[in-house]
Design a protein around this motif. Structure first.
Motif, PDB file in Angstrom:
ATOM      1  N   GLY A 253       1.063  -0.992  -0.034  1.00  0.00           N
ATOM      2  CA  GLY A 253       0.185  -0.584  -0.030  1.00  0.00           C
ATOM      3  C   GLY A 253       0.744   1.230  -0.026  1.00  0.00           C
ATOM      4  N   GLU A 254       1.826   1.708   0.756  1.00  0.00           N
ATOM      5  CA  GLU A 254       3.048   2.272   1.011  1.00  0.00           C
ATOM      6  C   GLU A 254       3.661   3.020  -0.401  1.00  0.00           C
ATOM      7  OE1 GLU A 254       3.600   4.761   3.258  1.00  0.00           O
ATOM      8  OE2 GLU A 254       2.106   3.870   4.700  1.00  0.00           O
ATOM      9  N   ILE A 255       3.971   1.381  -1.162  1.00  0.00           N
ATOM     10  CA  ILE A 255       4.529   1.190  -2.394  1.00  0.00           C
ATOM     11  C   ILE A 255       3.579   2.847  -3.673  1.00  0.00           C
ATOM     12  CG2 ILE A 255       5.391   0.481  -4.697  1.00  0.00           C
ATOM     13  CD1 ILE A 255       6.942  -1.960  -2.566  1.00  0.00           C
ATOM     14  N   THR A 256       2.628   1.574  -3.090  1.00  0.00           N
ATOM     15  CA  THR A 256       1.558   2.209  -4.791  1.00  0.00           C
ATOM     16  C   THR A 256       1.475   3.697  -4.121  1.00  0.00           C
ATOM     17  OG1 THR A 256       0.552   0.007  -4.437  1.00  0.00           O
ATOM     18  CG2 THR A 256      -1.095   1.855  -5.369  1.00  0.00           C
ATOM     19  N   ALA A 257       0.772   3.974  -2.825  1.00  0.00           N
ATOM     20  CA  ALA A 257       0.899   5.405  -2.621  1.00  0.00           C
ATOM     21  C   ALA A 257       1.896   6.373  -2.944  1.00  0.00           C
ATOM     22  CB  ALA A 257       0.685   5.190  -1.153  1.00  0.00           C
ATOM     23  N   ALA A 258       3.267   5.784  -3.101  1.00  0.00           N
ATOM     24  CA  ALA A 258       4.549   6.353  -3.174  1.00  0.00           C
ATOM     25  C   ALA A 258       4.425   6.646  -4.721  1.00  0.00           C
ATOM     26  CB  ALA A 258       5.854   5.949  -2.573  1.00  0.00           C
ATOM     27  N   TYR A 259       3.936   5.541  -5.640  1.00  0.00           N
ATOM     28  CA  TYR A 259       4.022   6.464  -7.093  1.00  0.00           C
ATOM     29  C   TYR A 259       2.680   7.052  -7.963  1.00  0.00           C
ATOM     30  CZ  TYR A 259       6.505   1.197  -7.452  1.00  0.00           C
ATOM     31  OH  TYR A 259       7.393   0.147  -7.466  1.00  0.00           O
ATOM     32  N   LEU A 260       2.110   7.025  -6.362  1.00  0.00           N
ATOM     33  CA  LEU A 260       0.701   7.692  -6.818  1.00  0.00           C
ATOM     34  C   LEU A 260       1.127   9.348  -6.305  1.00  0.00           C
ATOM     35  CD1 LEU A 260      -2.744   6.067  -5.784  1.00  0.00           C
ATOM     36  CD2 LEU A 260      -1.433   6.860  -7.685  1.00  0.00           C
ATOM     37  N   GLU A 261       1.948   9.715  -5.536  1.00  0.00           N
ATOM     38  CA  GLU A 261       2.547  10.571  -5.056  1.00  0.00           C
ATOM     39  C   GLU A 261       3.621  11.211  -6.185  1.00  0.00           C
ATOM     40  OE1 GLU A 261       2.536  10.796  -0.266  1.00  0.00           O
ATOM     41  OE2 GLU A 261       3.689   9.503  -1.110  1.00  0.00           O
ATOM     42  N   ALA A 262       3.734  11.072  -6.436  1.00  0.00           N
ATOM     43  CA  ALA A 262       4.933  10.649  -7.637  1.00  0.00           C
ATOM     44  C   ALA A 262       4.828  11.344  -8.557  1.00  0.00           C
ATOM     45  CB  ALA A 262       6.412  10.083  -8.045  1.00  0.00           C
ATOM     46  N   LEU A 263       3.669  11.375  -8.077  1.00  0.00           N
ATOM     47  CA  LEU A 263       2.642  11.208 -10.204  1.00  0.00           C
ATOM     48  C   LEU A 263       1.974  13.254  -9.789  1.00  0.00           C
ATOM     49  CD1 LEU A 263       1.037   8.283 -11.636  1.00  0.00           C
ATOM     50  CD2 LEU A 263       2.728   9.757 -12.578  1.00  0.00           C
ATOM     51  N   GLY A 264       2.034  13.199  -7.832  1.00  0.00           N
ATOM     52  CA  GLY A 264       1.276  14.238  -8.092  1.00  0.00           C
ATOM     53  C   GLY A 264      -0.560  14.864  -7.592  1.00  0.00           C
ATOM     54  N   HIS A 265      -0.652  13.124  -7.013  1.00  0.00           N
ATOM     55  CA  HIS A 265      -1.739  13.399  -5.884  1.00  0.00           C
ATOM     56  C   HIS A 265      -1.562  12.834  -4.830  1.00  0.00           C
ATOM     57  CE1 HIS A 265      -3.482  12.127 -10.405  1.00  0.00           C
ATOM     58  NE2 HIS A 265      -2.468  11.055 -10.561  1.00  0.00           N
ATOM     59  N   ALA A 266      -2.318  12.959  -3.696  1.00  0.00           N
ATOM     60  CA  ALA A 266      -2.903  12.226  -2.582  1.00  0.00           C
ATOM     61  C   ALA A 266      -3.263  11.954  -2.266  1.00  0.00           C
ATOM     62  CB  ALA A 266      -3.831  13.733  -1.656  1.00  0.00           C
ATOM     63  N   PRO A 267      -2.458  10.108  -1.932  1.00  0.00           N
ATOM     64  CA  PRO A 267      -3.337   9.137  -1.596  1.00  0.00           C
ATOM     65  C   PRO A 267      -3.689   8.883  -0.405  1.00  0.00           C
ATOM     66  CG  PRO A 267      -1.071   9.323  -1.598  1.00  0.00           C
ATOM     67  CD  PRO A 267      -1.319   9.717  -2.281  1.00  0.00           C
ATOM     68  N   LEU A 268      -4.401   8.096  -0.035  1.00  0.00           N
ATOM     69  CA  LEU A 268      -5.207   7.590   1.302  1.00  0.00           C
ATOM     70  C   LEU A 268      -5.014   6.458   1.471  1.00  0.00           C
ATOM     71  CD1 LEU A 268      -8.414   9.931   1.080  1.00  0.00           C
ATOM     72  CD2 LEU A 268      -6.651  10.122   2.452  1.00  0.00           C
ATOM     73  N   ILE A 269      -5.383   5.600   2.664  1.00  0.00           N
ATOM     74  CA  ILE A 269      -4.282   4.332   2.185  1.00  0.00           C
ATOM     75  C   ILE A 269      -5.648   4.002   2.879  1.00  0.00           C
ATOM     76  CG2 ILE A 269      -3.095   2.310   2.878  1.00  0.00           C
ATOM     77  CD1 ILE A 269      -0.891   4.404   2.647  1.00  0.00           C
ATOM     78  N   ALA A 270      -6.016   2.773   2.937  1.00  0.00           N
ATOM     79  CA  ALA A 270      -6.748   1.872   3.802  1.00  0.00           C
ATOM     80  C   ALA A 270      -6.939   0.194   3.828  1.00  0.00           C
ATOM     81  CB  ALA A 270      -8.151   2.042   2.985  1.00  0.00           C
ATOM     82  N   ASN A 271      -6.647  -0.123   4.945  1.00  0.00           N
ATOM     83  CA  ASN A 271      -6.235  -1.740   4.714  1.00  0.00           C
ATOM     84  C   ASN A 271      -7.055  -2.721   4.713  1.00  0.00           C
ATOM     85  OD1 ASN A 271      -3.455  -1.088   5.778  1.00  0.00           O
ATOM     86  ND2 ASN A 271      -4.925  -0.444   7.871  1.00  0.00           N
ATOM     87  N   ASP A 272      -8.252  -2.716   4.311  1.00  0.00           N
ATOM     88  CA  ASP A 272      -9.035  -3.800   3.847  1.00  0.00           C
ATOM     89  C   ASP A 272     -10.314  -2.866   3.264  1.00  0.00           C
ATOM     90  OD1 ASP A 272     -10.938  -2.927   6.200  1.00  0.00           O
ATOM     91  OD2 ASP A 272     -10.265  -4.058   7.280  1.00  0.00           O
ATOM     92  N   ALA A 273     -11.500  -3.578   2.830  1.00  0.00           N
ATOM     93  CA  ALA A 273     -12.452  -3.097   2.314  1.00  0.00           C
ATOM     94  C   ALA A 273     -13.821  -2.127   3.397  1.00  0.00           C
ATOM     95  CB  ALA A 273     -13.592  -4.278   1.824  1.00  0.00           C
ATOM     96  N   MET A 274     -13.500  -3.048   4.647  1.00  0.00           N
ATOM     97  CA  MET A 274     -14.139  -2.381   5.687  1.00  0.00           C
ATOM     98  C   MET A 274     -14.144  -0.652   5.675  1.00  0.00           C
ATOM     99  SD  MET A 274     -16.674  -4.286   4.642  1.00  0.00           S
ATOM    100  CE  MET A 274     -18.027  -2.906   6.059  1.00  0.00           C
ATOM    101  N   GLU A 275     -12.351  -0.672   5.933  1.00  0.00           N
ATOM    102  CA  GLU A 275     -11.363   0.723   5.912  1.00  0.00           C
ATOM    103  C   GLU A 275     -12.174   1.560   4.613  1.00  0.00           C
ATOM    104  OE1 GLU A 275      -7.144   2.152   7.044  1.00  0.00           O
ATOM    105  OE2 GLU A 275      -7.887   0.400   8.234  1.00  0.00           O
ATOM    106  N   ALA A 276     -12.012   0.810   3.906  1.00  0.00           N
ATOM    107  CA  ALA A 276     -12.257   1.745   2.320  1.00  0.00           C
ATOM    108  C   ALA A 276     -13.603   2.393   2.464  1.00  0.00           C
ATOM    109  CB  ALA A 276     -12.032   0.579   1.351  1.00  0.00           C
ATOM    110  N   VAL A 277     -15.234   1.452   2.987  1.00  0.00           N
ATOM    111  CA  VAL A 277     -15.990   2.272   2.963  1.00  0.00           C
ATOM    112  C   VAL A 277     -16.026   3.759   3.463  1.00  0.00           C
ATOM    113  CG1 VAL A 277     -18.477   1.677   3.473  1.00  0.00           C
ATOM    114  CG2 VAL A 277     -17.024   0.262   2.320  1.00  0.00           C
ATOM    115  N   SER A 278     -15.115   3.091   4.715  1.00  0.00           N
ATOM    116  CA  SER A 278     -15.145   4.168   5.841  1.00  0.00           C
ATOM    117  C   SER A 278     -14.643   5.571   4.753  1.00  0.00           C
ATOM    118  CB  SER A 278     -14.814   3.808   6.832  1.00  0.00           C
ATOM    119  OG  SER A 278     -14.504   5.185   8.288  1.00  0.00           O
ATOM    120  N   GLN A 279     -13.240   5.115   4.787  1.00  0.00           N
ATOM    121  CA  GLN A 279     -12.542   6.231   3.694  1.00  0.00           C
ATOM    122  C   GLN A 279     -13.781   7.015   2.528  1.00  0.00           C
ATOM    123  OE1 GLN A 279      -9.643   8.130   4.683  1.00  0.00           O
ATOM    124  NE2 GLN A 279      -8.143   6.215   5.275  1.00  0.00           N
TER     125      GLN A 279
END
Length: 117
Positions: free
Chosen positions: A13-39
């Motif tokens: 998740g951190e690696i994917t977020a780092a790729y997205l940050e390098a593209l100029g985006h602001a990633p948010l990380i969720a550790n599972d589907a339920m956390e994703a719904v909450s986010q």
């Protein structure tokens, strides 16, 4: 622009977020589907979801289906450590990408397509 990264493996998740940050985006990380719904509930400015395919309890495709049933129509990209399975040809997917040495390039292309279509 916020992009939600859903992955049960914190390092991946951190690696994917780092790729997205390098593209100029602001990633948010969720550790599972339920956390994703909450986010998604607490961050209405999320523009895209990038999810791992294989997660315990609710996998990436099940998360996509669950969100579509809730009328969440955000673009959705799946990532997998294996070769993308034939079942990953879902009509609501922007892409299903393999987590390999070229993920940064493939992810950049898929994110650009998702946000500009």
């Amino acid at each position: 622009m916020h992009i939600l990264v859903v992955d049960d493996d914190p390092l991946a998740g951190e690696i994917t977020a780092a790729y997205l940050e390098a593209l100029g985006h602001a990633p948010l990380i969720a550790n599972d589907a339920m956390e994703a719904v909450s986010q998604l509930d607490s961050n209405p400015d999320i523009a895209l979801i990038v999810s791992d395919m294989y997660m315990p309890l609710i996998d990436g495709l099940a998360l996509l289906e669950m969100l579509r049933e809730q009328d969440v129509t955000l673009p959705f990209i799946l990532l997998t450590g294996d070769a993308p399975p034939s079942g990953a040809a879902h009509p609501d997917l922007v892409a299903c990408l393999q987590k390999d040495a070229n993920l940064d390039v493939a992810l950049a292309t898929a994110v650009n397509k998702a946000l500009n279509d």
